[in-house]
Design a protein around this motif. Structure first.
Motif, PDB file in Angstrom:
ATOM      1  N   VAL A 207       0.467  -1.188  -0.181  1.00  0.00           N
ATOM      2  CA  VAL A 207      -0.110   0.205  -0.353  1.00  0.00           C
ATOM      3  C   VAL A 207       1.241   1.331  -0.060  1.00  0.00           C
ATOM      4  CG1 VAL A 207      -1.627   1.627   0.929  1.00  0.00           C
ATOM      5  CG2 VAL A 207      -1.415  -1.196   1.210  1.00  0.00           C
ATOM      6  N   ALA A 208       0.756   1.625  -1.132  1.00  0.00           N
ATOM      7  CA  ALA A 208       1.509   3.847  -1.558  1.00  0.00           C
ATOM      8  C   ALA A 208       0.581   4.012  -1.272  1.00  0.00           C
ATOM      9  CB  ALA A 208       2.185   3.543  -2.561  1.00  0.00           C
ATOM     10  N   ALA A 209       1.483   4.953   0.411  1.00  0.00           N
ATOM     11  CA  ALA A 209       1.073   6.469   0.493  1.00  0.00           C
ATOM     12  C   ALA A 209       1.257   6.765   0.891  1.00  0.00           C
ATOM     13  CB  ALA A 209      -0.011   5.606   1.762  1.00  0.00           C
ATOM     14  N   VAL A 210       2.729   7.710  -0.151  1.00  0.00           N
ATOM     15  CA  VAL A 210       3.353   8.404   0.216  1.00  0.00           C
ATOM     16  C   VAL A 210       3.420  10.315   0.062  1.00  0.00           C
ATOM     17  CG1 VAL A 210       5.971   7.457   0.859  1.00  0.00           C
ATOM     18  CG2 VAL A 210       5.312   7.669  -1.019  1.00  0.00           C
ATOM     19  N   GLY A 211       2.921   9.963  -1.478  1.00  0.00           N
ATOM     20  CA  GLY A 211       2.720  11.127  -1.862  1.00  0.00           C
ATOM     21  C   GLY A 211       3.741  12.291  -2.661  1.00  0.00           C
ATOM     22  N   ARG A 245       0.049  15.563 -15.903  1.00  0.00           N
ATOM     23  CA  ARG A 245      -1.073  13.568 -16.358  1.00  0.00           C
ATOM     24  C   ARG A 245      -1.240  13.859 -14.380  1.00  0.00           C
ATOM     25  NH1 ARG A 245       1.486   9.214 -16.814  1.00  0.00           N
ATOM     26  NH2 ARG A 245       3.189   9.771 -17.368  1.00  0.00           N
ATOM     27  N   LEU A 246      -1.448  12.918 -13.541  1.00  0.00           N
ATOM     28  CA  LEU A 246      -2.279  12.251 -12.197  1.00  0.00           C
ATOM     29  C   LEU A 246      -1.406  11.264 -12.761  1.00  0.00           C
ATOM     30  CD1 LEU A 246      -5.823  12.723 -11.449  1.00  0.00           C
ATOM     31  CD2 LEU A 246      -3.865  14.185 -10.505  1.00  0.00           C
ATOM     32  N   VAL A 247      -0.782  10.933 -11.383  1.00  0.00           N
ATOM     33  CA  VAL A 247       0.483   9.452 -11.181  1.00  0.00           C
ATOM     34  C   VAL A 247      -0.155   9.082  -9.978  1.00  0.00           C
ATOM     35  CG1 VAL A 247       1.887   9.728 -13.233  1.00  0.00           C
ATOM     36  CG2 VAL A 247       2.738  10.871 -11.214  1.00  0.00           C
ATOM     37  N   GLY A 248       0.242   7.863  -9.643  1.00  0.00           N
ATOM     38  CA  GLY A 248       0.122   8.003  -8.722  1.00  0.00           C
ATOM     39  C   GLY A 248       1.339   8.000  -7.739  1.00  0.00           C
ATOM     40  N   ASP A 249       1.537   7.000  -6.418  1.00  0.00           N
ATOM     41  CA  ASP A 249       3.297   6.747  -6.111  1.00  0.00           C
ATOM     42  C   ASP A 249       3.841   5.682  -6.484  1.00  0.00           C
ATOM     43  OD1 ASP A 249       2.719   8.281  -4.086  1.00  0.00           O
ATOM     44  OD2 ASP A 249       1.583   7.303  -2.569  1.00  0.00           O
ATOM     45  N   VAL A 250       3.184   4.996  -7.252  1.00  0.00           N
ATOM     46  CA  VAL A 250       3.584   4.005  -8.035  1.00  0.00           C
ATOM     47  C   VAL A 250       4.088   3.902  -9.101  1.00  0.00           C
ATOM     48  CG1 VAL A 250       3.404   1.085  -8.126  1.00  0.00           C
ATOM     49  CG2 VAL A 250       2.465   2.190  -6.456  1.00  0.00           C
ATOM     50  N   ASP A 251       5.002   3.618  -9.970  1.00  0.00           N
ATOM     51  CA  ASP A 251       5.405   3.505 -11.751  1.00  0.00           C
ATOM     52  C   ASP A 251       4.617   2.287 -12.002  1.00  0.00           C
ATOM     53  OD1 ASP A 251       6.885   3.137 -14.143  1.00  0.00           O
ATOM     54  OD2 ASP A 251       8.247   2.492 -13.568  1.00  0.00           O
ATOM     55  N   TYR A 252       3.434   2.615 -12.938  1.00  0.00           N
ATOM     56  CA  TYR A 252       2.198   2.312 -12.965  1.00  0.00           C
ATOM     57  C   TYR A 252       2.774   1.161 -14.407  1.00  0.00           C
ATOM     58  CZ  TYR A 252      -2.327  -0.058 -14.456  1.00  0.00           C
ATOM     59  OH  TYR A 252      -3.132  -0.238 -14.067  1.00  0.00           O
ATOM     60  N   ALA A 253       3.504   2.034 -15.226  1.00  0.00           N
ATOM     61  CA  ALA A 253       3.558   1.071 -16.758  1.00  0.00           C
ATOM     62  C   ALA A 253       4.552  -0.142 -16.191  1.00  0.00           C
ATOM     63  CB  ALA A 253       4.379   2.174 -17.375  1.00  0.00           C
ATOM     64  N   GLY A 254       5.412   0.413 -15.155  1.00  0.00           N
ATOM     65  CA  GLY A 254       6.244  -0.821 -14.869  1.00  0.00           C
ATOM     66  C   GLY A 254       6.105  -1.962 -13.552  1.00  0.00           C
TER      67      GLY A 254
END
Ligand SMILES: Nc1nc2c(c(=O)[nH]1)N[C@@H](CN(C=O)c1ccc(C(=O)N[C@@H](CCC(=O)O)C(=O)O)cc1)CN2
Ligand SMILES: [Mg+2]
Length: 297
Positions: A207-211, A245-254
């Motif tokens: 669970v990634a919640a670092v911002g 673009r909006l992105v998360g804390d995780v490199d989604y594509a990888g």
């Protein structure tokens, strides 16, 4: 094989529908609608969007929405007086003060002024304490939404290794508590954690919640992990873009190439926050009216 995309938007739509049915049942039993009061101080653009979405979702679920918009220079005394008035209003089951507050206001003092029985955000120390000792109270919306997605995807979490990255009162700490209650083996990682990639590598659940935009890399993940991305970060606009673009804390594509399942940003955890808020409000309404809370909530 590419990871399964966990569709939080669809899950949230389904939850809002179920909450709507419970709200209708509540109205027929209690002779009034469940009510949510949302307080916004100032003109933060993102907060304005979230408050508008909360209003629309509350009304669409058949509940009463009471919106209070106050100027950015509102004094703490005036804000506390409004909360006190809402605490005493029988039409109001849930109270939420949108965060962040302007700098001159003390978040903790304002949250502490909300009646714990109306604290549908689950931020009051009484509700944090109830969660810590396993008593029923209100659980913060974002982590509860994450748990719903995990339970839906994995079923029993017993014995799984979970790593929560981030230790905020609003997400990281309650998330870890909920995972622990579900019998996962839980590690909370944070900015001082030594060798974060090695810690993340052992996780069945991340669970990634670092911002921090795209901080968690594909090579940190264990093959087949389930990844819940709580981050919502806007990148600087690229050439020709008006907004980044909006992105998360995780490199989604990888991560898609390594994980078994992952929440996207947008459309993953974010929509769950508002759906769970409605759920908490219907629960509050039942409790405040002395009615049994429906099991399906
Ligand atoms: N009192 C509170 N303040 C804040 C909370 C909260 O739960 N209680 N959480 C966040 C903001 N928030 C709700 O208030 C929230 C954030 C994001 C989303 C969401 O659906 N995000 C979308 C993307 C939105 C976009 O395009 O910008 C997504 O992830 O798909 C909903 C609610 C801080 N303050
Ligand atoms: Mg402050």
């Amino acid at each position: 094989m590419a990871a399964e995309r966990i569709d939080g938007k669809a899950f949230a739509a389904n939850l809002r529908e179920r909450v709507g049915a419970m709200a209708a049942e509540f109205e027929s039993k209690a002779g009034r609608k469940a009510g949510l009061a949302v307080v916004l101080v100032g003109e933060d653009p993102a907060s304005q969007v979230y408050v508008r979405s909360k209003h629309k979702a509350t009304v669409a679920a058949g509940m009463e929405s009471f919106e209070h918009r106050l100027p950015a220079d509102t004094s703490e005394a005036d804000l506390l007086a409004l909360v006190e008035q809402l605490n005493g209003d029988d039409a109001v089951d849930g109270i939420l003060v949108q965060l962040p507050l302007p700098d001159h206001l003390d978040d903790q003092a304002v949250i502490a002024s909300i009646s714990p029985d109306k604290d549908v955000d689950g931020f009051h120390v009484t509700n944090a304490g109830r969660l810590a000792v396993g008593q029923s109270g209100f659980v913060p919306c974002t982590p509860l939404g994450c748990m719903m997605l995990l339970a839906d995807r994995l079923g029993d979490l017993s014995g799984l290794e979970a790593v929560v990255i981030g230790r905020s009162n609003i997400v990281g700490k309650p998330m870890a508590q909920l995972l622990l209650d579900a019998n996962a083996t839980v590690t909370i990682a944070h900015s001082r954690t030594k060798d974060l990639p090695a810690v993340v590598k052992r996780a069945d659940i991340v669970v990634a919640a670092v911002g921090r935009a795209e901080m968690v890399k594909a090579e940190w993940l264990k093959e087949g992990a389930t990844v819940i991305d709580v981050g919502i970060n806007r990148l600087p606009p690229a050439d020709g873009e008006e907004k980044g673009r909006l992105v998360g804390d995780v490199d989604y594509a990888g991560a898609e190439g390594v994980a078994a399942a992952i929440t996207p940003v947008p459309g993953g955890v974010g929509p769950m926050t508002i759906a769970v808020l409605l759920r908490n409000t219907v629960v509050a309404a039942h409790r405040n009216a002395g009615l049994d809370v429906p099991e399906t909530l």
